[in-house]
Design a protein around this motif. Structure first.
Motif: not given
Ligand code: GDP
Length: 140
Positions: A1-15, A80-84
């Protein structure tokens, strides 16, 4: 399985709640490595660009207001499979419908203030990462 990159935000309520560490631990324990990370406020302009596909939705104004209301953590996650995988770790959009143990079930307050964002496809990940990170800021 390929190494993927994905984008994440920890939103203001969690911070605000002080659960950055808990969320990052959950990423790392599930095999996602942090390739880039920033904490700060996002501008209204960038937020509107980021959520452009939701511009016509009735909650758009509320969404932008919330996402610019306090500091967020911007992340590039790799693995691996980072997006899903990230979508699974996050859980459903509405925290009430998210599986037990997912980030949104644990830390989401409601459908808007749902603790985290995660890209839903490779195309979205590339577009979203490019809005918030310069190429040289992402480590391999
Ligand atoms: P996601 O991919 O699971 O984040 O969900 P969507 O792409 O459908 O929606 C993007 C974001 O818009 C969600 O994460 C929520 O923060 C927000 N959102 C979605 N539906 C609603 C809603 O009915 N009300 C509000 N206030 N925000 C919503």
């Amino acid at each position: 399985m390929a190494i993927e990159k994905t984008f994440s935000i920890i939103k203001p309520n969690a911070v605000k709640k002080g659960v950055i560490g808990d969320i990052i631990k959950q990423f790392e324990e599930n095999g996602l490595k942090i390739s880039a990370m920033k904490l700060g406020l996002i501008s209204k302009e960038k937020c509107e660009l980021f959520y452009a596909e939701h511009r016509e939705r009735p909650f758009f104004g509320e969404l932008v207001q919330f996402m610019t209301s306090g500091p967020v953590v911007l992340l590039c996650l790799a693995g691996e499979n980072a997006i899903l995988k990230n979508r699974d770790i996050m859980g459903a959009t509405d925290p009430k419908k998210a599986n037990a143990g997912t980030i949104r079930a644990k830390h989401g307050d409601n459908v808007g203030e749902n603790a985290v964002h995660g890209s839903d496809s490779a195309a979205s990940a590339a577009r979203e990462l490019a809005i918030f990170f310069d190429k040289h800021e992402i480590c391999n």
